[in-house]
Write an enzyme that holds these catalytic residues in place. Sequence first.
Site, short mmCIF file in Angstrom:
data_model
loop_
_atom_site.label_atom_id
_atom_site.label_comp_id
_atom_site.label_asym_id
_atom_site.label_seq_id
_atom_site.Cartn_x
_atom_site.Cartn_y
_atom_site.Cartn_z
N ILE A 18 93.96 42.97 -7.76
CA ILE A 18 95.01 42.98 -8.78
C ILE A 18 95.89 41.75 -8.64
CG2 ILE A 18 97.07 44.20 -9.58
CD1 ILE A 18 95.69 46.83 -8.84
N ASP A 63 103.21 38.36 6.44
CA ASP A 63 103.08 39.81 6.48
C ASP A 63 104.38 40.41 5.95
OD1 ASP A 63 102.90 42.49 7.10
OD2 ASP A 63 102.43 42.20 9.21
N ASN A 90 103.49 43.66 -5.08
CA ASN A 90 102.14 44.20 -5.29
C ASN A 90 101.42 44.54 -4.00
OD1 ASN A 90 99.44 44.56 -6.65
ND2 ASN A 90 99.02 42.66 -5.55
N TYR A 155 100.06 57.79 1.97
CA TYR A 155 100.04 56.72 0.95
C TYR A 155 100.69 57.22 -0.34
CZ TYR A 155 97.82 53.64 -2.57
OH TYR A 155 97.56 52.79 -3.62
N LYS A 159 104.04 55.92 -2.35
CA LYS A 159 104.03 55.49 -3.75
C LYS A 159 105.04 56.28 -4.58
CE LYS A 159 100.92 52.26 -3.43
NZ LYS A 159 101.27 50.84 -3.64
#
Length: 264
Positions: A18, A63, A90, A155, A159
Amino acid sequence: MKRLEGKVALVTGAVGGIGTAIVEDFLAEGAKVILCDVKAEDVLARTDALARAGWPVFAAPADIGNLEALRAAVDAAVEQAGPIDIVVANANIGGRPATLAKTSPEAWRDDIADNVAGQFHTIATAIDGMKARRSGSIVVVGSVNGLATLGQPAYSAAKAALVSYTRFMATEYGAFNIRANIVCPGTVRTPAWAERVKNKPETFETLLKWYPLRRVAEPREVAKAITFLASDDASFVTGAMLPVDGGLMAGNRLMANELTHEEM
């Protein structure tokens, strides 16, 4: 005039599937782009290739989990590119354990850190300058995993947290004319899926039945949504959560078929 003419954009995860599409679309729309990714060699190689082709790009290998190193890399790029107008947060680490039963405290901590703290660090490198200039656009890349139970609990929790974080930014930074929005992609055909596709070649095909558009996304389709939100075309859009998911979050067609005894 191009949508992002004269803007300087920081894009993290810039050499991923992406991220690569975002960089390409931003450049096509007239932006100068700072490429940031933990894959230092790939960042330098990609930046060099784009620069040799005449594109205004700048490398910031770092990082996002290390704020000091990230800030140093971004500041060095800003000296060449100019002040940052747009941040696209992103970069992320794909979910590891698939279920709560398999999620250790360490895995939970790491996924939250990689996918929430890293985005906070990214925005921290640019927010003071945006506030001083009273202008800026932030786009966070989330996931449909933050909107529904789709596996990978740590995860997914991260999000979901990003949706709240984005709304906080929109509310708090609006007085500085800074907008903040989040896109939540569904399944996207990126290299991150390579291992799963290698183990199960029919992976994408088995997912199609869940998407009303009967396909998974290409990276450029996510990038186009991000470009819109980053640009002045979305000048009165802030605090928005935009699924880029082919209709996945709109409803459950298969369940509807079972309930109605009709084929939708």
